[in-house]
Design a protein around this motif. Structure first.
Motif, PDB file in Angstrom:
ATOM      1  N   LEU A   6       0.818  -1.206   0.000  1.00 33.92           N
ATOM      2  CA  LEU A   6       0.000   0.000   0.000  1.00 33.92           C
ATOM      3  C   LEU A   6       0.852   1.256   0.000  1.00 33.92           C
ATOM      4  O   LEU A   6       0.344   2.361  -0.147  1.00 33.92           O
ATOM      5  CB  LEU A   6      -0.931   0.018   1.219  1.00 33.92           C
ATOM      6  CG  LEU A   6      -2.088  -0.977   1.176  1.00 33.92           C
ATOM      7  CD1 LEU A   6      -2.924  -0.874   2.445  1.00 33.92           C
ATOM      8  CD2 LEU A   6      -2.956  -0.761  -0.044  1.00 33.92           C
ATOM      9  N   TYR A  15      -2.649   4.244  -2.785  1.00 33.17           N
ATOM     10  CA  TYR A  15      -4.105   4.110  -2.955  1.00 33.17           C
ATOM     11  C   TYR A  15      -4.772   5.468  -2.798  1.00 33.17           C
ATOM     12  O   TYR A  15      -4.265   6.359  -2.112  1.00 33.17           O
ATOM     13  CB  TYR A  15      -4.675   3.126  -1.935  1.00 33.17           C
ATOM     14  CG  TYR A  15      -4.502   3.552  -0.487  1.00 33.17           C
ATOM     15  CD1 TYR A  15      -5.475   4.302   0.173  1.00 33.17           C
ATOM     16  CD2 TYR A  15      -3.362   3.200   0.226  1.00 33.17           C
ATOM     17  CE1 TYR A  15      -5.311   4.699   1.494  1.00 33.17           C
ATOM     18  CE2 TYR A  15      -3.183   3.585   1.544  1.00 33.17           C
ATOM     19  CZ  TYR A  15      -4.164   4.340   2.174  1.00 33.17           C
ATOM     20  OH  TYR A  15      -3.997   4.733   3.475  1.00 33.17           O
ATOM     21  N   ASN A  17      -7.460   7.814  -1.156  1.00 34.46           N
ATOM     22  CA  ASN A  17      -8.227   7.810   0.094  1.00 34.46           C
ATOM     23  C   ASN A  17      -9.692   8.131  -0.200  1.00 34.46           C
ATOM     24  O   ASN A  17     -10.083   8.350  -1.354  1.00 34.46           O
ATOM     25  CB  ASN A  17      -7.611   8.768   1.115  1.00 34.46           C
ATOM     26  CG  ASN A  17      -7.620  10.214   0.637  1.00 34.46           C
ATOM     27  OD1 ASN A  17      -8.488  10.649  -0.122  1.00 34.46           O
ATOM     28  ND2 ASN A  17      -6.639  10.984   1.095  1.00 34.46           N
ATOM     29  N   HIS A 153      -6.520  -0.044  -5.545  1.00 33.03           N
ATOM     30  CA  HIS A 153      -6.143  -0.146  -4.136  1.00 33.03           C
ATOM     31  C   HIS A 153      -7.114   0.648  -3.255  1.00 33.03           C
ATOM     32  O   HIS A 153      -7.430   0.238  -2.138  1.00 33.03           O
ATOM     33  CB  HIS A 153      -4.720   0.375  -3.920  1.00 33.03           C
ATOM     34  CG  HIS A 153      -3.657  -0.590  -4.324  1.00 33.03           C
ATOM     35  ND1 HIS A 153      -3.816  -1.960  -4.287  1.00 33.03           N
ATOM     36  CD2 HIS A 153      -2.375  -0.388  -4.769  1.00 33.03           C
ATOM     37  CE1 HIS A 153      -2.699  -2.550  -4.674  1.00 33.03           C
ATOM     38  NE2 HIS A 153      -1.813  -1.618  -4.987  1.00 33.03           N
ATOM     39  N   VAL A 157      -9.098  -0.641   0.099  1.00 32.28           N
ATOM     40  CA  VAL A 157      -9.030   0.021   1.398  1.00 32.28           C
ATOM     41  C   VAL A 157     -10.432   0.442   1.847  1.00 32.28           C
ATOM     42  O   VAL A 157     -10.819   0.229   3.004  1.00 32.28           O
ATOM     43  CB  VAL A 157      -8.088   1.242   1.344  1.00 32.28           C
ATOM     44  CG1 VAL A 157      -8.198   2.070   2.629  1.00 32.28           C
ATOM     45  CG2 VAL A 157      -6.650   0.796   1.138  1.00 32.28           C
ATOM     46  N   THR A 160     -12.471  -2.464   3.081  1.00 33.89           N
ATOM     47  CA  THR A 160     -12.017  -2.910   4.401  1.00 33.89           C
ATOM     48  C   THR A 160     -12.528  -1.988   5.500  1.00 33.89           C
ATOM     49  O   THR A 160     -13.023  -2.441   6.545  1.00 33.89           O
ATOM     50  CB  THR A 160     -10.478  -2.955   4.450  1.00 33.89           C
ATOM     51  OG1 THR A 160     -10.002  -3.838   3.433  1.00 33.89           O
ATOM     52  CG2 THR A 160      -9.992  -3.454   5.796  1.00 33.89           C
ATOM     53  N   TYR A 184      -4.942  -4.918   2.803  1.00 39.07           N
ATOM     54  CA  TYR A 184      -5.891  -3.819   3.002  1.00 39.07           C
ATOM     55  C   TYR A 184      -6.286  -3.654   4.463  1.00 39.07           C
ATOM     56  O   TYR A 184      -6.824  -2.622   4.846  1.00 39.07           O
ATOM     57  CB  TYR A 184      -7.121  -4.022   2.115  1.00 39.07           C
ATOM     58  CG  TYR A 184      -6.759  -3.979   0.648  1.00 39.07           C
ATOM     59  CD1 TYR A 184      -6.276  -2.815   0.071  1.00 39.07           C
ATOM     60  CD2 TYR A 184      -6.842  -5.119  -0.143  1.00 39.07           C
ATOM     61  CE1 TYR A 184      -5.900  -2.776  -1.262  1.00 39.07           C
ATOM     62  CE2 TYR A 184      -6.469  -5.093  -1.482  1.00 39.07           C
ATOM     63  CZ  TYR A 184      -6.002  -3.914  -2.035  1.00 39.07           C
ATOM     64  OH  TYR A 184      -5.617  -3.880  -3.345  1.00 39.07           O
ATOM     65  N   ALA A 187      -4.636  -0.618   6.363  1.00 36.63           N
ATOM     66  CA  ALA A 187      -4.997   0.741   5.950  1.00 36.63           C
ATOM     67  C   ALA A 187      -4.508   1.745   6.987  1.00 36.63           C
ATOM     68  O   ALA A 187      -4.494   1.479   8.181  1.00 36.63           O
ATOM     69  CB  ALA A 187      -6.505   0.849   5.805  1.00 36.63           C
ATOM     70  N   GLU A 191      -8.199   6.451   6.882  1.00 33.25           N
ATOM     71  CA  GLU A 191      -8.855   5.159   6.759  1.00 33.25           C
ATOM     72  C   GLU A 191      -8.693   4.368   8.062  1.00 33.25           C
ATOM     73  O   GLU A 191      -9.637   3.767   8.566  1.00 33.25           O
ATOM     74  CB  GLU A 191      -8.248   4.380   5.588  1.00 33.25           C
ATOM     75  CG  GLU A 191      -8.630   4.914   4.217  1.00 33.25           C
ATOM     76  CD  GLU A 191      -8.001   6.268   3.905  1.00 33.25           C
ATOM     77  OE1 GLU A 191      -6.871   6.532   4.371  1.00 33.25           O
ATOM     78  OE2 GLU A 191      -8.653   7.071   3.229  1.00 33.25           O
TER      79      GLU A 191
END
Length: 203
Positions: A6, A15, A17, A153, A157, A160, A184, A187, A191
């Protein structure tokens, strides 16, 4: 095979957000039909651009609310032969309405020729260009996560954080191993704050 992460070796996030995903979707919805549905499909399914290019009207289940995606990562059966793996990903009914209106999915499904023709007749490079342009318009920073992979990604995230079980996310993303999907659970940032806030509320 390199390990999926990640963050890159410099600690840069790989990733999108939650705020960036929302901004991307808002800008995508202002685009012409082809670009809008392309971006929304990536957003709602977490599929890879190469997988998106294989989606046909026949793989859209308008009544069931899912899209069937062929996993393009090479898999082998017990005898060592390459096998074909499809996964179905649930998507919002409003998005399916948009997809049907823009591409005539229901009508195309009545013809075998049209039903098996790709919805987006583009190259992977063109998809990357479209996604990057929309991400720039959405003011997503010029960083490693500003890419289709960052969108995929971001999907993982987000799922999750929202409490989607890892085994279900594994199926949606087409991972062969649960250990891949487990990244994930690592995170971070806002997150991770979202996950932690649930814990705080139960103290």
């Amino acid at each position: 095979m390199s390990e999926m992460r990640l963050h890159d070796t410099q600690g840069n996030r790989l990733y999108l957000n939650a705020e960036e995903r929302a901004a991307f979707l808002a800008v995508a919805r202002r685009q012409p039909a082809r670009d809008r549905t392309l971006c929304e499909t990536l957003h709602w399914t977490g599929c890879r651009p190469s997988e998106l290019l294989e989606i046909t009207p026949a793989r859209i289940d308008l009544s069931g609310g899912t899209i069937a995606i062929r996993s393009l990562k090479k898999r082998q059966d017990a005898a060592g032969r390459q096998k074909t793996v499809f996964r179905t990903v649930p998507v919002p009914p409003e998005f399916l309405d948009t997809l049907n209106t823009a591409h005539g999915i229901r009508e195309a499904q009545k013809s075998r020729r049209k039903a098996t023709a790709p919805i987006w007749d583009l190259s992977r490079v063109r998809i990357w260009q479209i996604v990057k342009r929309i991400m720039i318009d959405a003011s997503i920073p010029d960083a490693p996560h500003r890419s289709p992979k960052g969108l995929r990604h971001g999907f993982g995230v987000h799922a999750t954080v929202q409490g989607v079980p890892l085994h279900m996310l594994q199926r949606w993303l087409g991972h062969a191993q649960l250990s891949t999907t487990a990244i994930y659970a690592d995170a971070v940032g806002k997150e991770e704050q979202g996950i932690a806030s649930r814990m705080w509320g139960k103290c």
